[in-house]
Design an enzyme around this catalytic site. Structure first.
Site, short mmCIF file in Angstrom:
data_model
loop_
_atom_site.label_atom_id
_atom_site.label_comp_id
_atom_site.label_asym_id
_atom_site.label_seq_id
_atom_site.Cartn_x
_atom_site.Cartn_y
_atom_site.Cartn_z
N ASP A 7 0.87 -1.18 0.00
CA ASP A 7 0.00 0.00 0.00
C ASP A 7 0.91 1.23 0.00
OD1 ASP A 7 0.95 0.15 2.58
OD2 ASP A 7 -1.01 0.15 3.56
N CYS A 64 3.43 -3.33 3.91
CA CYS A 64 2.53 -2.24 4.29
C CYS A 64 3.21 -1.49 5.44
CB CYS A 64 1.12 -2.73 4.62
SG CYS A 64 0.95 -3.84 6.02
N THR A 66 2.97 -2.03 8.64
CA THR A 66 3.41 -2.99 9.67
C THR A 66 3.71 -4.39 9.14
OG1 THR A 66 1.13 -3.66 10.03
CG2 THR A 66 1.96 -1.85 11.41
N HIS A 97 9.84 -24.18 8.84
CA HIS A 97 8.78 -24.86 9.60
C HIS A 97 7.39 -24.69 8.98
CE1 HIS A 97 11.09 -25.15 13.69
NE2 HIS A 97 11.81 -25.53 12.66
N HIS A 132 7.04 -31.29 10.00
CA HIS A 132 6.33 -30.05 9.67
C HIS A 132 5.31 -30.25 8.54
CE1 HIS A 132 9.01 -28.02 12.36
NE2 HIS A 132 10.06 -28.46 11.69
C1 RB5 Z 1 -1.77 2.37 6.64
O1 RB5 Z 1 -1.80 3.53 7.39
C2 RB5 Z 1 -1.53 1.17 7.56
O2 RB5 Z 1 -2.63 0.97 8.37
C3 RB5 Z 1 -1.25 -0.06 6.74
O3 RB5 Z 1 -0.14 0.16 5.93
C4 RB5 Z 1 -0.91 -1.33 7.49
O4 RB5 Z 1 0.10 -1.10 8.42
C5 RB5 Z 1 -2.03 -2.10 8.01
O5 RB5 Z 1 -1.84 -3.20 8.56
#
Ligand code: RB5
Length: 145
Positions: A7, A64, A66, A97, A132
């Site tokens: 994203d 993304c 996170t 695994h 596994h």
């Molecule tokens: C975008 O702000 C953020 O929420 C997205 O990139 C991601 O981290 C969601 O899991």
């Protein structure tokens, strides 16, 4: 063929992933996004995951903010096993695994050096199989996905 997706929050790292894969002479398909304009990560993660599910791509690298959102989306798709990783050890074990076929990480959470090392180990580590195998099969057998 490696499916690539992000994203807006992972866009810069996705571009770096592409440069890195080019250096390694590895083929990839970029499912977007193509700028830092705000978008919804499921739109891109769904498209890239579908390409893995239907066999067009062998594996994927999704980014993304996170790594969590894109991994949740990816794991809804048949045959996809996505691992959101923040360490090289986690990326390695996700292959050994879990036979993970998508590596996810967050541009807001991991430095690029770690990301690059995670990509290298993810692409160069084999599934250990053995005990596994049964466990990985159970991931899919209970849901049919
Ligand atoms: C975008 O702000 C953020 O929420 C997205 O990139 C991601 O981290 C969601 O899991």
């Amino acid at each position: 063929m490696i499916a690539i997706a992000s994203d807006h929050a992972g866009f810069h790292y996705k571009e770096r992933v592409k440069s890195f894969l080019k250096q390694l002479n590895l083929e990839f398909k970029d499912f977007g996004t193509h700028s830092t304009d705000s978008v919804d990560y499921p739109d891109f993660a769904h498209a890239a995951s579908e390409a893995i599910s239907n066999g067009e791509c062998e594996n994927g690298i999704f980014v993304c903010g996170t790594g969590i959102g894109v991994s949740i989306v990816a794991n809804k798709h048949k045959g996809v096993r996505a691992a959101a990783c923040e360490s090289v050890t986690a990326a390695e074990l996700s292959r050994k695994h879990n036979n993970a076929n998508v590596l996810c990480f967050g541009e807001r959470l991991v430095g690029w050096g770690i990301a690059e090392d995670m990509i290298k180990i993810f692409l160069n580590t084999n599934f250990e199989a053995g005990r596994h195998t049964r466990r990985v099969e159970k991931i899919h057998s209970l849901t049919g996905r």
